[in-house]
Design a protein around this motif. Structure first.
Motif, mmCIF file in Angstrom:
data_model
loop_
_atom_site.group_PDB
_atom_site.id
_atom_site.type_symbol
_atom_site.label_atom_id
_atom_site.label_comp_id
_atom_site.label_asym_id
_atom_site.label_seq_id
_atom_site.Cartn_x
_atom_site.Cartn_y
_atom_site.Cartn_z
ATOM 1 N N PRO A 1 48.888 40.886 53.322
ATOM 2 C CA PRO A 1 49.062 42.361 53.346
ATOM 3 C C PRO A 1 50.151 42.839 52.386
ATOM 4 N N LEU A 2 51.238 42.094 52.295
ATOM 5 C CA LEU A 2 52.312 42.518 51.390
ATOM 6 C C LEU A 2 51.833 42.488 49.944
ATOM 7 N N GLY A 3 51.054 41.450 49.594
ATOM 8 C CA GLY A 3 50.526 41.342 48.237
ATOM 9 C C GLY A 3 49.583 42.492 47.925
ATOM 10 N N VAL A 4 48.736 42.819 48.904
ATOM 11 C CA VAL A 4 47.775 43.914 48.713
ATOM 12 C C VAL A 4 48.513 45.248 48.555
ATOM 13 N N MET A 5 49.476 45.474 49.440
ATOM 14 C CA MET A 5 50.202 46.751 49.386
ATOM 15 C C MET A 5 51.036 46.863 48.110
ATOM 16 N N SER A 6 51.565 45.745 47.654
ATOM 17 C CA SER A 6 52.336 45.760 46.408
ATOM 18 C C SER A 6 51.441 46.149 45.245
ATOM 19 N N ALA A 7 50.213 45.609 45.230
ATOM 20 C CA ALA A 7 49.293 45.902 44.129
ATOM 21 C C ALA A 7 48.805 47.346 44.202
ATOM 22 N N ALA A 8 48.652 47.837 45.429
ATOM 23 C CA ALA A 8 48.156 49.211 45.595
ATOM 24 C C ALA A 8 49.160 50.238 45.075
ATOM 25 N N ARG A 9 50.467 49.899 45.145
ATOM 26 C CA ARG A 9 51.487 50.832 44.642
ATOM 27 C C ARG A 9 52.422 50.062 43.701
ATOM 28 N N VAL A 10 51.851 49.765 42.541
ATOM 29 C CA VAL A 10 52.597 48.955 41.575
ATOM 30 C C VAL A 10 53.883 49.663 41.160
ATOM 31 N N ARG A 11 54.929 48.885 41.114
ATOM 32 C CA ARG A 11 56.281 49.332 40.743
ATOM 33 C C ARG A 11 56.871 50.352 41.722
ATOM 34 N N GLY A 12 56.230 50.514 42.828
ATOM 35 C CA GLY A 12 56.794 51.371 43.866
ATOM 36 C C GLY A 12 57.885 50.615 44.620
ATOM 37 N N PRO A 13 58.557 51.264 45.552
ATOM 38 C CA PRO A 13 59.651 50.595 46.294
ATOM 39 C C PRO A 13 59.178 49.346 47.028
ATOM 40 N N LEU A 14 57.963 49.416 47.627
ATOM 41 C CA LEU A 14 57.467 48.257 48.377
ATOM 42 C C LEU A 14 57.187 47.090 47.438
#
Lengths: 335, 555
Positions: free
Chosen positions: A115-128
């Motif tokens: 999930p962390l990998g998916v969420m990171s990709a969904a908001r690239v360069r975002g805080p998460l």
């Protein structure tokens, strides 16, 4: 599929023969003497020679190997002069603990890492994305023993929330064995106190072991997802007006899962052998402690058998991964 | 697993959704709230359970095989009893245990020729199984150890026959006069008396003699009963025998002892700090220093019977020249080693045995760090320009390699080149002990300790002809001296204490003058315990892995 399975199983046998030969040769060229260890420093030369004969160490190396393989094929993995019982019995006692730890760590790595990998990709360069990137670097850079000690200091010594050693509390004792995995066995018996206690004993070692695997999953899933999100079918899906959630989880993730599943197969081996160090830090009585003693006491049979066991688990895991490809991607067919 | 799947509580719960949710809810709540506490804290707080962190692993719990501290000192010394026992932390003495009294020539227990020892067993002693401890049980136990031949039987080599005179009197006849005989059967190893009834009931044959059974069970008469021993989980539990034949005072007592083998030093320290363990048998110097300043924890530094030595191969030139060995002994900086590398946790040895041993006396020749003297001795030996040799570190104890490297720097100052090598100890010993001097090594750093605290044993073990490779431990240096053999024979046959002590002194003097072995220091053991531990006393022979649970309590 059947032909594929037969080929893979034959390959497994060939690899195991190779590994057994390699570990056998390596252990026998080591400057260590199992016969001396078995009789102790105060054993006389007569006892020493008798023990060498008993262990077959007085025979030529090729003959020793052939005998070992013959015994192996008959289910005799040798004898441990430390535990004074067959190595097979030792493995049956210690392997479930290591397997339980490995599966727990894998479970944690998967439910948090993907999930962390998916969420990171969904908001690239975002805080998460930035935080998970930093977290992944931290997890990869931290040596396992240091993470283990840090967690012990925080959660055992300072907070007193979790135990620092062992698999289950002394007063409760082990649950009746079914699988040898205490959490599973206590659950099957409906024994909640033992289940809770064994879970509490498992938490710190499992977290310690899972962190590097989690880091790898975060990075692999993120990279795979970014690649998938840049594909035309994703653009098509978006242009059709599908929700972003549907696009990510329904279309992109499924395609990004192939490299993730491949890495899971690799992680099984890494977690099983990496768990040895974690077991020593947490005095978790699994294969790690067993192998450590085997090395210290030059117990060749125990060393070779453990290596073969780990190799088998690794190869079976990778076989399962290959089979999982068919489920994940219907385009894949094995002839 | 005999329960059918239908009766599994989990499966029952899953089949009933409400029950499953209730169980899951209870589980979640229990986990979130912390659930039941980890059992050691709970056990540690009940006031009668003592948690002991042992350091040495238990190799075997069969008294006919045991030869270690972890299983022997921690477990066997409480479960089994011998005819005699050694007591004392600073200077040991032999006291009767199962025996009525210590036999002497005066009380008729030892024959005038020193060959026959007649020992009376106390009439009221009983085993845990309820059978009496009698002369036959004593004979049976010793014969069992001699028959099984599992290593520890070497301590009984002097015995020719063991006979029962009557129900409570046993007689040992020796092959030759052997003055340390009572000391050799006063130690823990090889001397535990087992119940013939329990052993026979659990024996699978003459080759087994109950061995497989006794690896995990108890056939003793001690104050504690072995409740469980689980090598897989690295733990053992002893429970107090309320019917112990020696009786108990009004108490309070330690009802239960939980023994844990924890590998990680940081965990050991944390458990002691949090009160989850009462005694830690072995602390690192750093942890010992840190815990020494903490409230609620008592730290102890106690002399061990383990002695550090540098073994020099007396059979290989130039080390076959006593002057060279003396020079090497003067070139070692004892003070720096003890105060520096050992952190002050060691005591310089001035004899073949430690000051706590029976028969101890300092040797006439003493070696101090004196490079001028070392140089002069080398010149006398015709080696004014020095020479090259190698010593091995076998990683038998912390800092052994560093000690050799420190020594290397000092030897360089007198023109001697020391090549420090490292090797796995068992592989090293296999080659060194095969009896062929040509294949033996020049020397190594090691540690050695007695099986019973009488100076004779160390003299015979380290310098005796019979202890030379390949025969036995521990004349690793191939020390050869007819004079020493004559001294050892005199000690063995001397029944008069003064005559015996004089012979021992000659042995110490000869050993140090010849410098066959460089005696460096004896180790101190570093222990920690919670301040509520009452009645703890140190045992010089059994070391830190022993604690007198029978006389202890928790405040």
């Amino acid at each position: 599929m059947r032909a594929f399975l037969i080929r893979r199983l034959l390959g497994l046998v060939i690899v195991l023969v190779g590994i057994s030969l390699l570990t056998f040769l390596l252990s026998h060229v080591l400057p260590a003497d199992p016969a001396r260890t078995a009789i102790g420093a105060k054993g006389g030369q007569k006892q020493y020679q008798e023990m060498r004969e008993k262990m077959g160490l007085d025979r030529p190396l090729p003959e020793q190997y052939v005998r070992y393989v013959q015994d192996l094929l008959h289910g005799d993995l040798g004898y441990s002069y430390t535990s004074r019982r067959p190595v097979l019995t030792d493995l049956a006692a210690y392997f479930p603990a290591s397997l339980e730890l490995m599966l727990s760590a894998l479970f944690l790595a998967v439910i948090i890492g993907i999930p962390l990998g998916v969420m990171s990709a969904a908001r690239v360069r975002g805080p998460l994305d930035r935080s998970s990137g930093a977290f992944a670097v931290f997890c990869t850079a931290m040596p396992l023993f240091l993470t283990g000690l840090l967690l012990q200091v925080i959660f055992y010594k300072q907070l007193g929330w979790l135990p620092a050693a062992g698999r289950i509390g002394l007063v409760l004792g082990e649950p009746e064995h079914i699988t040898g995995m205490f959490t599973v066995d206590s659950l099957l018996h409906g024994d909640w106190p033992r289940f809770i206690d064994s879970v509490k004993h498992l938490i710190l070692p499992a977290i310690t072991l899972s962190l590097p695997a989690m880091a790898i999953l975060i990075r692999i899933v993120r990279a795979s997802m970014l690649e998938a999100l840049g594909q035309e079918y994703v653009r098509t899906a978006r242009s059709k007006g599908l929700s972003e959630q549907r696009v990510i989880y329904g279309h992109a993730l499924r395609n990004a899962l192939l490299p993730t599943v491949t890495s899971l197969g690799m992680l099984v081996g890494a977690l099983l052998s990496g768990g040895f160090l974690v077991e020593i830090v947490y005095t978790f009585p699994g294969l790690g402690m067993y192998v450590l003693n085997a090395i210290l006491r030059a117990e060749f049979s125990a060393l070779i058998s453990t290596t073969l066991l780990v190799a088998t688990v690794y190869m079976v895991a990778n076989l399962l991964v290959d089979m999982a490809y068919v489920v994940i991607d219907p385009r894949i067919r094995y002839a | 697993m005999t329960e059918s799947p239908e009766t599994h509580p989990l499966l029952r719960a899953i089949s009933n959704r409400r029950a499953f949710l209730r169980a899951a809810g209870a589980l979640g709540a229990a986990t979130a709230l912390g659930g039941p506490r980890w059992s050691p804290p709970a056990a540690a707080q009940d006031g009668s359970t003592l948690i002991f962190l042992a350091s040495d692993a238990a190799y075997s719990l069969d008294p006919a095989e045991n030869w270690d501290y972890g299983g022997g000192a921690t477990i066997l010394s409480h479960v089994y009893e011998g005819l005699f026992k050694f007591v004392g932390a600073d200077k040991v003495t032999l006291e009767p245990n199962l025996a009525e009294e210590v036999p002497t020539v005066e009380n008729g227990g030892i024959s005038e020729d020193g060959l026959t020892y007649t020992i009376k067993v106390k009439p009221n002693a009983v085993f845990h199984d309820g059978t009496p401890v009698n002369a036959e049980a004593v004979r049976f136990s010793y014969e069992r150890t001699r028959t099984l031949k599992m290593g520890v039987d070497f301590l009984l080599d002097q015995i020719d026959t063991i006979t029962t005179v009557d129900d409570l009197t046993v007689q040992f006849t020796l092959k030759k006069p052997f003055s340390p005989f009572l000391f050799s059967i006063g130690g823990l190893w090889g001397n535990s008396i087992v119940s013939p009834e329990t052993v026979n009931a659990n024996s699978t044959g003459d080759e087994d003699l109950g061995h497989e059974y006794l690896l995990f069970a108890d056939a003793g008469s001690g104050g504690y009963i072995l409740e469980s021993y689980d090598p897989d989980q690295k733990q053992a539990v002893l429970t107090r025998d309320p019917n112990w034949w020696q009786g108990w005072d009004d108490g309070p007592h330690i009802e239960r002892v939980v023994i844990l083998w924890i590998t990680e030093a940081a965990t050991i320290r944390s458990m002691l700090e949090r009160g989850d363990a009462h005694i830690a048998a072995n602390l690192t110097p750093e942890d010992w220093d840190a815990l020494s300043t903490m409230e609620g924890i008592t730290t102890v530094e106690a002399p061990s019977s383990l002695q550090c030595e540098i073994v020099l191969n007396n059979a290989k030139p130039p080390l076959d020249n006593p002057k060279v060995r003396q020079a090497l002994s003067y070139a070692f900086n004892y003070e720096q080693a003890i105060d520096g590398l050992m952190g002050g946790h060691a005591v310089k040895l001035d004899s073949v045995v430690t000051a706590m041993s029976l028969g101890y006396a300092p040797a006439a020749t003493q070696y101090t760090y004196d490079l001028d003297k070392a140089k002069a001795l080398l010149a006398e030996a015709g080696l004014a320009d020095g020479f090259t040799f190698e010593l091995y570190a076998l990683h038998l104890f912390l800092n052994d390699q560093l000690l050799l490297e420190m020594y290397q720097a000092d030897l360089a100052k007198i023109g001697v080149t020391l090549d420090v090598k490292v090797m796995e100890s068992n592989a090293f010993l296999s080659q060194h002990l095969n009896g062929n001097v040509d294949e033996s090594f020049m020397g190594f750093i090691s540690n050695v300790g007695p099986d019973y605290p009488d100076a004779y044993e160390m003299l015979a073990l380290v310098y005796g002809e019979n202890s030379k490779p390949p025969a036995f431990c521990c004349n690793f240096e191939f020390f050869t001296s007819p004079e020493m053999e004559e001294i050892l024979t005199r000690i063995e046959s001397a029944l008069d204490p003064a005559e015996r002590q004089a012979a021992l002194q000659e042995g110490f003097d000869l050993a140090f003058a010849e410098a066959g072995v460089m005696w460096l220091f004896n180790f101190k053991q570093l222990l920690g315990m919670r301040s509520n531990v009452q009645g703890w006393e140190y045992s010089f022979l059994l070391g830190a892995n022993y604690a007198p649970f029978e006389r202890m309590s928790l405040a």
